[in-house]
Motif scaffolding. Structure first.
Motif, PDB file in Angstrom:
ATOM      1  N   GLN A  22      90.196   7.262   3.294  1.00 53.65           N
ATOM      2  CA  GLN A  22      89.056   7.137   2.387  1.00 53.65           C
ATOM      3  C   GLN A  22      87.724   7.377   3.085  1.00 53.65           C
ATOM      4  OE1 GLN A  22      89.711   3.032   1.140  1.00 53.65           O
ATOM      5  NE2 GLN A  22      88.061   2.321   2.457  1.00 53.65           N
ATOM      6  N   PHE A  23      86.674   7.533   2.243  1.00 53.12           N
ATOM      7  CA  PHE A  23      85.315   7.708   2.754  1.00 53.12           C
ATOM      8  C   PHE A  23      84.979   6.606   3.749  1.00 53.12           C
ATOM      9  CE2 PHE A  23      82.771  10.146  -0.778  1.00 53.12           C
ATOM     10  CZ  PHE A  23      83.437  11.312  -0.434  1.00 53.12           C
ATOM     11  N   THR A  24      84.305   6.983   4.828  1.00 51.55           N
ATOM     12  CA  THR A  24      83.777   5.983   5.745  1.00 51.55           C
ATOM     13  C   THR A  24      82.600   5.268   5.100  1.00 51.55           C
ATOM     14  OG1 THR A  24      82.233   7.530   6.760  1.00 51.55           O
ATOM     15  CG2 THR A  24      84.443   7.384   7.729  1.00 51.55           C
ATOM     16  N   ALA A  25      82.180   4.155   5.681  1.00 55.88           N
ATOM     17  CA  ALA A  25      81.037   3.401   5.156  1.00 55.88           C
ATOM     18  C   ALA A  25      79.773   4.257   5.155  1.00 55.88           C
ATOM     19  CB  ALA A  25      80.822   2.136   5.976  1.00 55.88           C
ATOM     20  N   ASP A  26      79.568   5.054   6.206  1.00 59.75           N
ATOM     21  CA  ASP A  26      78.380   5.912   6.278  1.00 59.75           C
ATOM     22  C   ASP A  26      78.393   6.976   5.183  1.00 59.75           C
ATOM     23  OD1 ASP A  26      77.364   4.532   8.418  1.00 59.75           O
ATOM     24  OD2 ASP A  26      78.065   5.961   9.931  1.00 59.75           O
ATOM     25  N   THR A  27      79.567   7.556   4.936  1.00 63.20           N
ATOM     26  CA  THR A  27      79.657   8.569   3.887  1.00 63.20           C
ATOM     27  C   THR A  27      79.398   7.952   2.511  1.00 63.20           C
ATOM     28  OG1 THR A  27      81.195   9.928   5.162  1.00 63.20           O
ATOM     29  CG2 THR A  27      81.175  10.265   2.789  1.00 63.20           C
ATOM     30  N   GLN A  28      79.915   6.755   2.282  1.00 63.70           N
ATOM     31  CA  GLN A  28      79.663   6.056   1.015  1.00 63.70           C
ATOM     32  C   GLN A  28      78.170   5.779   0.835  1.00 63.70           C
ATOM     33  OE1 GLN A  28      82.246   2.627   0.169  1.00 63.70           O
ATOM     34  NE2 GLN A  28      83.689   3.415   1.691  1.00 63.70           N
ATOM     35  N   LYS A  29      77.539   5.293   1.888  1.00 63.27           N
ATOM     36  CA  LYS A  29      76.106   4.973   1.801  1.00 63.27           C
ATOM     37  C   LYS A  29      75.289   6.222   1.489  1.00 63.27           C
ATOM     38  CE  LYS A  29      72.272   2.832   4.355  1.00 63.27           C
ATOM     39  NZ  LYS A  29      71.336   3.896   3.978  1.00 63.27           N
ATOM     40  N   PHE A  30      75.582   7.316   2.175  1.00 62.25           N
ATOM     41  CA  PHE A  30      74.848   8.556   1.928  1.00 62.25           C
ATOM     42  C   PHE A  30      75.042   9.012   0.486  1.00 62.25           C
ATOM     43  CE2 PHE A  30      74.751  13.199   1.680  1.00 62.25           C
ATOM     44  CZ  PHE A  30      73.482  13.459   2.160  1.00 62.25           C
ATOM     45  N   ALA A  31      76.276   8.959  -0.001  1.00 61.17           N
ATOM     46  CA  ALA A  31      76.562   9.406  -1.360  1.00 61.17           C
ATOM     47  C   ALA A  31      75.833   8.553  -2.397  1.00 61.17           C
ATOM     48  CB  ALA A  31      78.067   9.384  -1.617  1.00 61.17           C
ATOM     49  N   VAL A  32      75.843   7.240  -2.196  1.00 66.13           N
ATOM     50  CA  VAL A  32      75.171   6.340  -3.142  1.00 66.13           C
ATOM     51  C   VAL A  32      73.657   6.551  -3.116  1.00 66.13           C
ATOM     52  CG1 VAL A  32      74.627   3.916  -3.628  1.00 66.13           C
ATOM     53  CG2 VAL A  32      76.997   4.594  -3.161  1.00 66.13           C
ATOM     54  N   ASP A  33      73.090   6.670  -1.919  1.00 65.29           N
ATOM     55  CA  ASP A  33      71.642   6.886  -1.803  1.00 65.29           C
ATOM     56  C   ASP A  33      71.220   8.174  -2.499  1.00 65.29           C
ATOM     57  OD1 ASP A  33      71.421   4.554  -0.380  1.00 65.29           O
ATOM     58  OD2 ASP A  33      71.268   5.516   1.589  1.00 65.29           O
ATOM     59  N   GLN A  34      71.987   9.244  -2.299  1.00 62.07           N
ATOM     60  CA  GLN A  34      71.653  10.517  -2.939  1.00 62.07           C
ATOM     61  C   GLN A  34      71.818  10.438  -4.449  1.00 62.07           C
ATOM     62  OE1 GLN A  34      69.885  12.096  -0.246  1.00 62.07           O
ATOM     63  NE2 GLN A  34      70.537  13.744  -1.584  1.00 62.07           N
ATOM     64  N   ALA A  35      72.853   9.734  -4.896  1.00 63.66           N
ATOM     65  CA  ALA A  35      73.074   9.597  -6.339  1.00 63.66           C
ATOM     66  C   ALA A  35      71.925   8.832  -6.994  1.00 63.66           C
ATOM     67  CB  ALA A  35      74.400   8.891  -6.602  1.00 63.66           C
TER      68      ALA A  35
END
Length: 332
Positions: free
Chosen positions: A261-274
């Motif tokens: 699954q997505f790493t924590a950093d990838t999740q954070k980046f995706a949420v911030d951009q969304a």
């Protein structure tokens, strides 16, 4: 005395009328044109998990290995502009274990797959041009369309080489941000062939065999931003195996993991951009149109009243009579 409409009343009426015209333009013209896939995208998503992988040096499947999947998406601006309305995205996906990380050459990875996805910038549908490879189908891949609906979607699985139906399963929060959740599975499916030593597929008497490649997925889970279609969280459970030609069971396991699954950093980046992108769409599509409409109505109403009060009024009969009596009779 006759009164004239003041400049202030005319300006107020004009500004109000302008805002009333602007409000629907923002909602029906500007916002749809802002909701487009970018052509200059440059993002990297990283997945991690554990599972079994085939070690080519030991010529056997090794369990309990840390697996890292790195997916980089870069937009080809020149090809996108030449296409007219499509976004041309070059995608590379590499699968590594700790043994191959960090890799100076991505081709040293356990698996390295380059391909090109060409999509309609507004609908997200595949566009078959510009060196697209492979021939991608479905409604979603890498991201969902804008304005995601509460229904099933056909998601392109690049390893399978076909679409997978992902079913809507309600909402789920990722780092406190709510998205739509979709899930699906892939039954064991033949998806290609590979030339391997016969011993790998239980045929040691043959030096080389064109083995069958089979792929399955224990479970795909995606959480998607409703407004932009951006994937906030992704989990996959790939299983890739080899079978002897015509074989009914797996002879070798190349990759098998229940959860990557997505790493924590990838999740954070995706949420911030969304949050950023959906906020901009909401501003143009809802906040500004509603605000402009309400303010425009108020200003137009006030301006109309002021203009009406400032219009010339006809002289009353009483005033005329008074004027005549004050003059007295005319005599020669």
């Amino acid at each position: 005395m006759r009164r004239k409409a003041s400049p202030f009343s005319l300006v107020t009426l004009g500004v109000g009328t302008f805002l009333l015209v602007l409000a629907p333009l923002l909602a029906w013209y500007v916002e749809p044109r802002a909701a487009v896939n970018p052509i200059d995208i440059d993002t990297t998503a990283v997945y991690t998990g554990t599972g079994s992988v085939f070690d080519v040096e030991e010529v056997r499947t090794v369990p309990d290995q840390r697996i890292t999947i790195t997916q980089r998406v870069r937009g080809n601006v020149a090809d996108s502009e030449r296409s007219g309305k499509a976004a041309v995205w070059d995608v590379t996906t590499s699968v590594d274990t700790d043994k191959s990380l960090p890799a100076a050459d991505p081709h040293d990875a356990l698996d390295f797959t380059p391909h090109r996805w060409v999509n309609d910038r507004r609908t997200n549908r595949p566009v078959h041009c510009c060196g697209e490879k492979p021939y991608i189908q479905g409604e979603a891949y890498l991201k969902f369309p804008f304005d995601v609906q509460r229904r099933d979607y056909r998601w392109w699985d690049n390893t399978l080489g076909k679409t997978v139906t992902l079913r809507f399963q309600g909402v789920k929060k990722i780092r406190g941000y709510e998205g739509y959740r979709f899930t699906g599975t892939v039954p064991a499916t033949r998806n290609g062939t590979r030339l391997v030593p016969g011993a790998i597929v239980d045929q040691p008497e043959r030096p080389q065999v064109v083995a069958e490649e089979w792929y399955a997925n224990h479970g795909i889970e995606l959480v998607v931003d409703q407004a932009t279609g951006r994937v906030l969280f992704a989990r996959t459970g790939p299983r890739q195996t080899l079978r002897a030609p015509g074989g009914k069971k797996d002879a070798a396991v190349l990759l098998d993991s229940r959860k990557i699954q997505f790493t924590a950093d990838t999740q954070k980046f995706a949420v911030d951009q969304a949050k950023k992108d959906s906020g901009q769409l909401r501003l143009v599509g809802r906040t500004l149109p509603v605000g402009a409409g309400v303010l425009g109505f108020v200003l137009a109403a006030v301006g109309a009243v002021l203009v009406a009060r400032g219009r010339p009024r006809p002289e009353s009969s009483a005033s005329s009579a008074s004027f005549e009596s004050s003059q007295g009779p005319l005599t020669l």
